[in-house]
Design a protein around this motif. Structure first.
Motif, PDB file in Angstrom:
ATOM      1  N   PRO A 511      27.189  31.384   5.520  1.00 16.77           N
ATOM      2  CA  PRO A 511      25.550  32.079   5.062  1.00 16.77           C
ATOM      3  C   PRO A 511      24.496  30.920   4.116  1.00 16.77           C
ATOM      4  O   PRO A 511      25.859  31.419   3.313  1.00 16.77           O
ATOM      5  N   THR A 512      23.586  29.881   4.515  1.00 21.42           N
ATOM      6  CA  THR A 512      23.624  29.240   3.106  1.00 21.42           C
ATOM      7  C   THR A 512      23.480  30.315   2.139  1.00 21.42           C
ATOM      8  O   THR A 512      22.512  31.066   2.255  1.00 21.42           O
ATOM      9  N   LEU A 513      22.656  29.486   1.054  1.00 18.42           N
ATOM     10  CA  LEU A 513      21.788  30.126   0.431  1.00 18.42           C
ATOM     11  C   LEU A 513      20.272  30.454  -0.159  1.00 18.42           C
ATOM     12  O   LEU A 513      20.270  31.546  -0.048  1.00 18.42           O
ATOM     13  N   ALA A 514      20.371  29.162   0.907  1.00 26.77           N
ATOM     14  CA  ALA A 514      18.757  29.244   1.791  1.00 26.77           C
ATOM     15  C   ALA A 514      18.534  29.805   3.006  1.00 26.77           C
ATOM     16  O   ALA A 514      17.395  31.530   2.537  1.00 26.77           O
ATOM     17  N   ASP A 515      19.930  30.575   3.490  1.00 28.30           N
ATOM     18  CA  ASP A 515      19.745  32.107   4.761  1.00 28.30           C
ATOM     19  C   ASP A 515      19.337  32.809   3.911  1.00 28.30           C
ATOM     20  O   ASP A 515      18.897  34.258   4.109  1.00 28.30           O
ATOM     21  N   LEU A 516      20.427  33.053   3.139  1.00 26.39           N
ATOM     22  CA  LEU A 516      20.514  34.590   1.754  1.00 26.39           C
ATOM     23  C   LEU A 516      18.814  34.316   1.577  1.00 26.39           C
ATOM     24  O   LEU A 516      18.337  35.825   1.055  1.00 26.39           O
ATOM     25  N   GLN A 517      18.512  33.740   1.012  1.00 27.90           N
ATOM     26  CA  GLN A 517      17.243  33.739   0.302  1.00 27.90           C
ATOM     27  C   GLN A 517      15.946  34.208   1.028  1.00 27.90           C
ATOM     28  O   GLN A 517      15.034  34.776   0.449  1.00 27.90           O
ATOM     29  N   ALA A 518      16.081  34.180   2.369  1.00 25.42           N
ATOM     30  CA  ALA A 518      15.310  35.472   3.294  1.00 25.42           C
ATOM     31  C   ALA A 518      15.268  36.671   3.092  1.00 25.42           C
ATOM     32  O   ALA A 518      14.498  36.886   4.293  1.00 25.42           O
ATOM     33  N   TYR A 519      16.379  37.574   2.869  1.00 25.57           N
ATOM     34  CA  TYR A 519      16.339  38.959   2.670  1.00 25.57           C
ATOM     35  C   TYR A 519      16.425  39.335   1.444  1.00 25.57           C
ATOM     36  O   TYR A 519      16.588  38.219   0.431  1.00 25.57           O
ATOM     37  N   ASP A 520      15.788  40.484   1.096  1.00 15.27           N
ATOM     38  CA  ASP A 520      15.495  41.372   0.131  1.00 15.27           C
ATOM     39  C   ASP A 520      16.991  41.225  -0.673  1.00 15.27           C
ATOM     40  O   ASP A 520      17.167  41.735  -1.847  1.00 15.27           O
ATOM     41  N   ALA A 521      17.947  42.017   0.362  1.00 14.65           N
ATOM     42  CA  ALA A 521      19.292  42.704   0.192  1.00 14.65           C
ATOM     43  C   ALA A 521      20.138  41.918   1.242  1.00 14.65           C
ATOM     44  O   ALA A 521      20.126  41.841   2.930  1.00 14.65           O
ATOM     45  N   VAL A 522      21.151  41.586   1.072  1.00 12.51           N
ATOM     46  CA  VAL A 522      22.562  41.686   2.032  1.00 12.51           C
ATOM     47  C   VAL A 522      23.750  42.241   1.658  1.00 12.51           C
ATOM     48  O   VAL A 522      24.646  42.989   0.420  1.00 12.51           O
ATOM     49  N   LEU A 523      24.254  43.768   3.204  1.00 11.26           N
ATOM     50  CA  LEU A 523      25.290  43.733   3.009  1.00 11.26           C
ATOM     51  C   LEU A 523      26.568  43.336   3.632  1.00 11.26           C
ATOM     52  O   LEU A 523      26.144  42.624   4.638  1.00 11.26           O
ATOM     53  N   VAL A 524      27.355  42.901   2.574  1.00  8.09           N
ATOM     54  CA  VAL A 524      28.952  43.018   2.794  1.00  8.09           C
ATOM     55  C   VAL A 524      30.055  43.236   3.253  1.00  8.09           C
ATOM     56  O   VAL A 524      30.477  44.239   1.965  1.00  8.09           O
ATOM     57  N   TYR A 525      30.552  42.957   4.452  1.00  6.77           N
ATOM     58  CA  TYR A 525      32.235  44.023   4.673  1.00  6.77           C
ATOM     59  C   TYR A 525      32.956  42.145   5.925  1.00  6.77           C
ATOM     60  O   TYR A 525      32.085  41.860   6.796  1.00  6.77           O
ATOM     61  N   SER A 526      33.560  43.176   5.681  1.00 13.36           N
ATOM     62  CA  SER A 526      34.966  42.136   6.326  1.00 13.36           C
ATOM     63  C   SER A 526      35.929  43.720   7.187  1.00 13.36           C
ATOM     64  O   SER A 526      36.322  43.939   7.190  1.00 13.36           O
ATOM     65  N   ASP A 527      36.856  42.519   8.361  1.00 16.87           N
ATOM     66  CA  ASP A 527      37.877  43.058   9.220  1.00 16.87           C
ATOM     67  C   ASP A 527      38.677  42.053   9.849  1.00 16.87           C
ATOM     68  O   ASP A 527      40.060  42.397   8.855  1.00 16.87           O
ATOM     69  N   TYR A 528      38.344  40.835  10.166  1.00 10.82           N
ATOM     70  CA  TYR A 528      38.784  39.582   9.835  1.00 10.82           C
ATOM     71  C   TYR A 528      38.378  38.713   8.724  1.00 10.82           C
ATOM     72  O   TYR A 528      37.319  39.073   8.232  1.00 10.82           O
ATOM     73  N   ALA A 529      39.142  38.207   8.062  1.00  9.12           N
ATOM     74  CA  ALA A 529      38.622  37.118   6.902  1.00  9.12           C
ATOM     75  C   ALA A 529      37.032  36.190   7.317  1.00  9.12           C
ATOM     76  O   ALA A 529      37.580  35.181   8.717  1.00  9.12           O
ATOM     77  N   PRO A 530      36.567  35.685   5.724  1.00  4.89           N
ATOM     78  CA  PRO A 530      35.529  35.454   6.338  1.00  4.89           C
ATOM     79  C   PRO A 530      36.082  34.047   6.278  1.00  4.89           C
ATOM     80  O   PRO A 530      36.735  33.433   6.675  1.00  4.89           O
ATOM     81  N   PHE A 531      34.785  33.283   7.320  1.00  4.96           N
ATOM     82  CA  PHE A 531      35.005  32.028   7.546  1.00  4.96           C
ATOM     83  C   PHE A 531      35.587  30.493   6.322  1.00  4.96           C
ATOM     84  O   PHE A 531      36.348  30.565   6.489  1.00  4.96           O
ATOM     85  N   ASP A 532      34.617  31.364   5.480  1.00  2.00           N
ATOM     86  CA  ASP A 532      35.152  30.594   4.657  1.00  2.00           C
ATOM     87  C   ASP A 532      34.640  31.690   2.968  1.00  2.00           C
ATOM     88  O   ASP A 532      33.700  31.563   2.192  1.00  2.00           O
ATOM     89  N   ALA A 533      35.552  32.369   2.449  1.00  2.00           N
ATOM     90  CA  ALA A 533      35.300  33.210   1.233  1.00  2.00           C
ATOM     91  C   ALA A 533      35.046  32.712   0.423  1.00  2.00           C
ATOM     92  O   ALA A 533      34.525  33.497  -0.479  1.00  2.00           O
ATOM     93  N   ALA A 534      35.635  31.339  -0.462  1.00  2.00           N
ATOM     94  CA  ALA A 534      35.093  30.502  -1.697  1.00  2.00           C
ATOM     95  C   ALA A 534      34.036  30.451  -1.450  1.00  2.00           C
ATOM     96  O   ALA A 534      32.730  30.596  -2.179  1.00  2.00           O
ATOM     97  N   THR A 535      33.087  29.967  -0.519  1.00  2.00           N
ATOM     98  CA  THR A 535      31.757  29.093  -0.521  1.00  2.00           C
ATOM     99  C   THR A 535      30.982  30.658  -0.306  1.00  2.00           C
ATOM    100  O   THR A 535      29.905  30.370  -0.996  1.00  2.00           O
ATOM    101  N   LEU A 536      31.216  31.486   0.422  1.00  2.00           N
ATOM    102  CA  LEU A 536      30.535  32.724   0.574  1.00  2.00           C
ATOM    103  C   LEU A 536      30.871  33.225  -0.794  1.00  2.00           C
ATOM    104  O   LEU A 536      28.927  33.741  -1.248  1.00  2.00           O
ATOM    105  N   GLY A 537      31.448  33.104  -1.543  1.00  2.00           N
ATOM    106  CA  GLY A 537      31.207  34.090  -2.558  1.00  2.00           C
ATOM    107  C   GLY A 537      30.888  33.079  -3.893  1.00  2.00           C
ATOM    108  O   GLY A 537      29.530  33.797  -4.298  1.00  2.00           O
ATOM    109  N   ASP A 538      30.897  32.098  -4.137  1.00  2.00           N
ATOM    110  CA  ASP A 538      29.742  31.192  -4.139  1.00  2.00           C
ATOM    111  C   ASP A 538      28.004  31.448  -4.328  1.00  2.00           C
ATOM    112  O   ASP A 538      27.456  32.052  -4.980  1.00  2.00           O
TER     113      ASP A 538
END
Length: 675
Positions: A511-538
């Motif tokens: 999700p881009t920063l703009a994608d995230l900013q459409a929400y008040d809160a985000v719950l993040v979890y994983s079972d497989y590795a994220p598509f791009d863990a570094a960009t997601l963390g940024d």
């Protein structure tokens, strides 16, 4: 097709692999591919760093399987003699050690797993890697995998030292006094300051109490309330912390003496002079039994349709939290009757009295008030449904009565108060503006949101002030089964706390920063590795700093952690470490009673409690633990903003039978609302 494994450390080892289809088998792969053969070319390396690696172990499984599943084919190969040619590496690559393998397989998609080995055991310096490739008929498919290795690279060190002074308490006020009775509540207000002007937070705890006591400490920021049902000496401790890790504390006593608390009746009950409580239950039309209006000229009468069946009324007792029932008084208005005589009256099937009926079989009221005072309370059911029935040999029924406030009957029940201030669940006793005790629901009362006296100017949802309309939430998960994201969505929707709950599969995209900013809160979890863990963390770090709320749960804080700024700049509250999944059935450990993170939380268990084995980091404070004592809910402050992380896997037992059961939805809801 190029596949890059997740980062392990600096340095790399290249592993090339060729997959080919035998010319005699040009059809699509069907079913189990067991029985295919593989050929691996093997050699030693030169040029690049060898680390501790002596060989590469190859394993081929179906594309939909994992590297832990049984292989279709596997072999082990020594490293190549020479460095891999540049033609099989990305442009700009230097000399890299590696190995090469060739498998001959039916057409289809496969997952290729490569594990660097050191003298027959997995390498301690170079990580396993994997990728998916499609084998086409009569064509050799060549892919390149990269094993990331621990290296000895240099880095810059620029150390900034900040001199920090811890915050300090400047004033303490306890009202009415630190000497109270077991009938009173002490309101505690702490004043504190930080010499450096840092933002400060408050933590409260009871550090000493008499054996067998059940003290209650409810606190929000600098204000707390203390009450108990047991006389004795108590110690309360408040800790003040700043964002740089400095803290100080103050312990103080509260002395509780015995007292005659009398009784305060709950809302909706009348306080009696003798200390009892009374409740009037008005019987309206919807509470009548076996009565209709087919013979009614005025709208005041109901009768039993001349079916000869008993008629009457019912109601639900609301005094379950009070002391025993003392007395029950019943009044009704006898209406239409077609034969004179006594009418026996029963309470829940047991006779409690009778009245005399008039003889007037007409479609108009023949009002006859009936009073049955102080009936036998033996059959009365406190806290549940009750019914009064009257045999109806003819067209008997009840009438509306002005004397009964326009109802058909009235039941007055008197209770013992129970010897203490009592509120019916889910309400809590608080002190109102006039100093009187009032019963309020802390989960929804804007004047007492989450705690007595905590005023919310917006909406109070689950004991948390949401500052106006319900929040929008994004579930950002990388689940083993896509349906698990929708289970988490359903669990959060079921709390009623959010206006929208959407899902985003972070295994497939970021999700881009703009994608995230459409929400008040985000719950993040994983079972497989994220598509791009570094960009997601940024993106998540920037979203948090801009006012968004982020809750990180297993395995995004365990074996598939977030990267980028989130990891590098200390946003994690639970150390990303290995994982375990024990059976958890014990009661939760509560370290901060009254915390908004525990609103509505009673239990949590799981046959497989997937979680990180790491403890709190970056100043994280454990609010609650699993029954085994492992951290469950951890709160902290990052860049001046409070946040919480969860050491639990969000999908519930509804998604898979060994996942969590209990108050998991409430735990996730509270963390997403926490600020």
């Amino acid at each position: 097709m190029r596949w890059i494994s997740k980062a392990f450390a600096q340095g790399s080892m290249a592993v090339t692999l060729a997959l080919a289809l035998p010319a005699c088998d040009q059809g699509e792969r069907q079913g189990d591919a067991a029985g295919t053969t593989g050929v691996i070319r093997a050699a030693l390396e030169v040029g690049g760093a060898r680390h501790d690696v002596t060989a590469i172990h190859y394993k081929v499984v179906d594309a939909g399987s994992t590297c832990g599943d049984a292989p279709i084919a596997e072999t082990t190969s020594l490293l190549e003699d020479e460095a891999l040619p540049g033609s099989v590496l990305p442009a700009g690559s230097g000399a890299h050690a590696g190995a090469d393998g060739l498998f001959v397989l039916p057409a289809g998609s496969y997952r290729v797993c490569a594990s660097p080995m050191s003298e027959g055991a997995p390498s301690a310096e170079c990580a396993p890697t994997e990728g998916v490739a499609y084998v086409a008929a009569e064509v050799t498919t060549e892919i390149q995998l990269v094993s990331q290795c621990a290296g000895g690279a240099n880095g810059g060190l620029d150390t900034v030292v900040a001199l920090n002074d811890p915050p300090r308490v400047t004033d303490l006020d306890i009202a009415p006094s630190k000497f109270i009775t077991q009938c009173e509540t002490a309101t505690i207000k702490v004043s504190a300051e930080d010499p450096d002007g840092d933002q400060i937070t408050f933590g409260w705890s009871i550090t000493a109490s008499p054996a067998g006591s059940s003290p209650v400490l409810q606190a929000t920021d600098a204000t707390g309330s203390f009450s108990t049902d047991t006389p004795g000496d108590y110690q309360v401790h408040v800790t003040i912390s700043d964002v740089l890790g400095g803290s100080s504390g103050l312990s103080f006593p509260i002395h509780v003496s015995a007292g005659d608390c009398g009784c305060a009746c709950p809302a909706g009950f009348t306080q009696l002079a003798d200390g009892g409580c009374a409740r009037v239950y008005e019987v309206t039309e919807d509470l009548l039994i076996n009565q209709d209006a087919s013979c009614d000229d005025t709208g005041d009468n109901r009768y039993n349709g001349c079916n000869g069946e008993p008629y009457g009324f019912q109601w639900t007792d609301l005094g379950g939290a009070l002391g025993p029932v003392r007395q029950v008084d019943i009044a009704l208005e006898n209406g239409i009757t077609c034969s004179p005589g006594d009418r026996p009256v029963s309470l829940n099937g047991a006779a409690i009295g009778s009245f005399s009926a008039v003889d007037s079989c007409a479609c108009f009221p023949t009002h006859a008030p009936v009073s049955l005072p102080d009936v036998d309370i033996g059959p009365y059911v406190q806290g549940d449904a009750n019914s009064v029935t009257i045999p109806g040999p003819s067209c008997d029924g009840l009438s509306r009565s002005d004397a009964l406030g326009g109802g058909f009957a009235r039941v007055t029940v008197t209770y013992d108060c129970g010897g203490g201030s009592t509120c019916l669940p889910p309400e809590t006793a608080c002190v109102g503006p006039g100093g009187d005790t009032v019963c309020v629901d802390l989960s929804s009362d804007e004047a007492n949101c989450g705690g007595c006296g905590d005023v919310c100017s917006g909406r109070c949802v689950a004991g948390v002030c949401t500052d106006g309309g319900a929040d929008r939430v994004l579930v950002a998960g990388a689940p083993g089964d896509p349906s698990w994201n929708y289970d988490v969505q359903a669990q959060l929707n079921g709390t009623g706390a959010f206006s929208a709950v959407d899902v985003f599969n972070i295994q497939e995209a970021t999700p881009t920063l703009a994608d995230l900013q459409a929400y008040d809160a985000v719950l993040v979890y994983s079972d497989y590795a994220p598509f791009d863990a570094a960009t997601l963390g940024d993106n998540l770090a920037t979203y948090h700093d801009g006012g968004g709320r982020v809750v990180v749960a297993t395995f995004a804080n365990a074996s598939h952690p977030l990267g980028g700024r989130w990891a590098n700049e200390g946003y994690h509250l639970i150390e990303p470490a290995g994982q375990d999944q024990p059976n958890e059935t014990g009661p939760l450990g509560i370290n901060e009673p009254g915390s908004a993170l525990l609103t509505g939380v009673t239990s949590l268990g799981a046959d497989s409690a997937y979680r990180s084995i790491g403890g709190p980091v970056n100043g994280g404070i454990v609010v609650a633990t699993w029954g085994s004592g492992a951290p469950l809910i951890v709160r902290g402050v990052k860049n001046g903003r409070a946040r919480a992380d969860l050491n639990m896997f969000p999908p519930s037992r509804a998604a898979r039978s060994d996942f969590w059961y209990g108050s998991g939805a409430e735990i996730m809801r509270n963390a997403l609302l926490f600020r």
